[in-house]
Design an enzyme around this catalytic site. Structure first.
Site, PDB file in Angstrom:
ATOM      1  N   TYR A  14       1.043  -1.382  -0.007  1.00 41.43           N
ATOM      2  CA  TYR A  14       0.058   0.042   0.062  1.00 41.43           C
ATOM      3  C   TYR A  14       0.885   1.225   0.177  1.00 41.43           C
ATOM      4  O   TYR A  14       2.154   1.185  -0.011  1.00 41.43           O
ATOM      5  CB  TYR A  14      -0.871   0.006   1.284  1.00 41.43           C
ATOM      6  CG  TYR A  14      -2.053   1.042   1.114  1.00 41.43           C
ATOM      7  CD1 TYR A  14      -3.091   1.158  -0.006  1.00 41.43           C
ATOM      8  CD2 TYR A  14      -2.097   1.899   2.071  1.00 41.43           C
ATOM      9  CE1 TYR A  14      -4.142   1.950  -0.018  1.00 41.43           C
ATOM     10  CE2 TYR A  14      -3.608   2.743   2.228  1.00 41.43           C
ATOM     11  CZ  TYR A  14      -4.117   2.721   1.004  1.00 41.43           C
ATOM     12  OH  TYR A  14      -5.316   3.601   0.922  1.00 41.43           O
ATOM     13  N   ARG A  20      -7.067   2.752   3.123  1.00 44.47           N
ATOM     14  CA  ARG A  20      -7.684   1.350   3.065  1.00 44.47           C
ATOM     15  C   ARG A  20      -6.630   0.106   3.615  1.00 44.47           C
ATOM     16  O   ARG A  20      -7.484  -1.033   3.684  1.00 44.47           O
ATOM     17  CB  ARG A  20      -7.819   0.988   1.744  1.00 44.47           C
ATOM     18  CG  ARG A  20      -9.028   1.976   0.988  1.00 44.47           C
ATOM     19  CD  ARG A  20      -9.497   1.570  -0.269  1.00 44.47           C
ATOM     20  NE  ARG A  20     -10.894   2.484  -0.476  1.00 44.47           N
ATOM     21  CZ  ARG A  20     -11.972   2.121   0.015  1.00 44.47           C
ATOM     22  NH1 ARG A  20     -12.180   1.169   1.005  1.00 44.47           N
ATOM     23  NH2 ARG A  20     -13.050   3.004  -0.450  1.00 44.47           N
ATOM     24  N   TRP A 110     -11.063  11.136  -3.103  1.00 47.38           N
ATOM     25  CA  TRP A 110      -9.642  11.219  -2.598  1.00 47.38           C
ATOM     26  C   TRP A 110      -9.014  11.729  -3.615  1.00 47.38           C
ATOM     27  O   TRP A 110      -7.793  12.414  -3.323  1.00 47.38           O
ATOM     28  CB  TRP A 110      -9.286   9.699  -1.982  1.00 47.38           C
ATOM     29  CG  TRP A 110     -10.162   9.242  -0.916  1.00 47.38           C
ATOM     30  CD1 TRP A 110     -11.324   8.518  -1.239  1.00 47.38           C
ATOM     31  CD2 TRP A 110     -10.379   9.647   0.356  1.00 47.38           C
ATOM     32  NE1 TRP A 110     -11.878   8.202   0.226  1.00 47.38           N
ATOM     33  CE2 TRP A 110     -11.282   9.074   1.131  1.00 47.38           C
ATOM     34  CE3 TRP A 110      -9.230  10.672   1.153  1.00 47.38           C
ATOM     35  CZ2 TRP A 110     -11.494   9.412   2.221  1.00 47.38           C
ATOM     36  CZ3 TRP A 110      -9.652  10.708   2.415  1.00 47.38           C
ATOM     37  CH2 TRP A 110     -10.708  10.170   3.294  1.00 47.38           C
TER      38      TRP A 110
HETATM   39  C1  KDV Z   1      -6.623   8.146   0.093  1.00 46.64           C
HETATM   40  C2  KDV Z   1      -7.393   7.661   1.085  1.00 46.64           C
HETATM   41  C3  KDV Z   1      -9.148   6.582   2.812  1.00 46.64           C
HETATM   42  C4  KDV Z   1      -9.944   5.688   3.864  1.00 46.64           C
HETATM   43  C5  KDV Z   1     -10.914   4.834   3.523  1.00 46.64           C
HETATM   44  C6  KDV Z   1     -10.349   5.377   1.213  1.00 46.64           C
HETATM   45  C7  KDV Z   1      -9.353   6.188   1.590  1.00 46.64           C
HETATM   46  C8  KDV Z   1      -8.629   6.737   0.510  1.00 46.64           C
HETATM   47  N1  KDV Z   1      -6.181   8.726  -0.657  1.00 46.64           N
HETATM   48  C9  KDV Z   1      -7.296   7.958   2.416  1.00 46.64           C
HETATM   49  N2  KDV Z   1      -8.108   7.267   3.405  1.00 46.64           N
HETATM   50  C10 KDV Z   1     -11.015   4.855   2.303  1.00 46.64           C
END
Ligand code: KDV
EC number: 5.3.99.2
Length: 205
Positions: A14, A20, A110
């Site tokens: 990641y 995630r 995001w």
């Molecule tokens: C980014 C990002 C998340 C939390 C849950 C999707 C996400 C995407 N860039 C950061 N945190 C789902």
């Protein structure tokens, strides 16, 4: 060699973020499973993306297989543990809370590059949409100690993971939901989880 054949090698791939992947890291920490927490640089992503089965991370490499989809991976790791829920009914309830949280987190743009539009959409979600979700979650939790049954499940973990990021974006988010705030504290007070929170790389998201 006498290594335990039931313990596969796990490599999690990641970005250097909670994002995630963090639910998977919580589950590894709680179950005391060793894994490689491989964090890639944004600059290397374009080269890595085409090598992945669906071009997305996180993935978990295990026994020569590249598993994708964070929640499928998390569910796989919790199989046959109480973290998944002790009965099939409680497993469905835990899955449903996880999906409810994930639906909301997935609404955030995001990757939006237009900063004005991104900020506007984030604000809308945090100020208009979040209160409905929080009210429902608070009602669902009620005065119970955990979301499901009377024991911790990965739904409680996902609440902590998601709310941590939501609180970064809106620090007053839980001011009127002390029961949901307390649940975060209960998760973070689990020794394996507090140890992980202390040790993990500090990132905004
Ligand atoms: C980014 C990002 C998340 C939390 C849950 C999707 C996400 C995407 N860039 C950061 N945190 C789902």
């Amino acid at each position: 060699m006498w290594e335990n054949c039931t313990m596969p090698n796990y490599k999690l791939l990641y970005f250097n973020m909670r994002g995630r992947a963090e639910i998977i890291r919580y589950i590894f920490a709680y179950l005391d499973i060793k894994y490689e927490d491989h964090r890639i640089e944004q600059a290397d992503w374009p080269q890595i993306k085409p090598t992945l089965p669906f071009g997305k991370i996180p993935v978990l490499e295990v026994e020569g297989i590249t598993l994708h989809q964070s929640l499928a991976i998390a569910r796989y790791l919790t199989k046959n543990t109480d973290l998944a829920g002790k009965t099939e009914l409680e497993q469905c309830q835990a899955d449903a809370v996880v999906d409810t949280l994930d639906d909301f987190m997935s609404l955030f743009p995001w990757a939006e590059t237009n900063q004005d539009r991104k900020e506007h959409m984030f604000n809308e979600l945090l100020t208009r949409q979040a209160p409905r979700l929080l009210k429902d979650l608070d009602t669902y939790l009620g005065d119970k100690e955990w979301f499901i049954g009377n024991y911790v499940t990965w739904a409680d973990f996902y609440w902590d993971v998601c709310s941590t990021t939501l609180l970064v974006l809106k620090p007053d988010l839980l001011d009127i939901y002390p029961r949901l705030a307390s649940l975060r504290n209960r998760v973070q007070d689990i020794p394996a989880i507090s140890a992980w929170i202390l040790k993990r790389p500090q990132t905004k998201l």
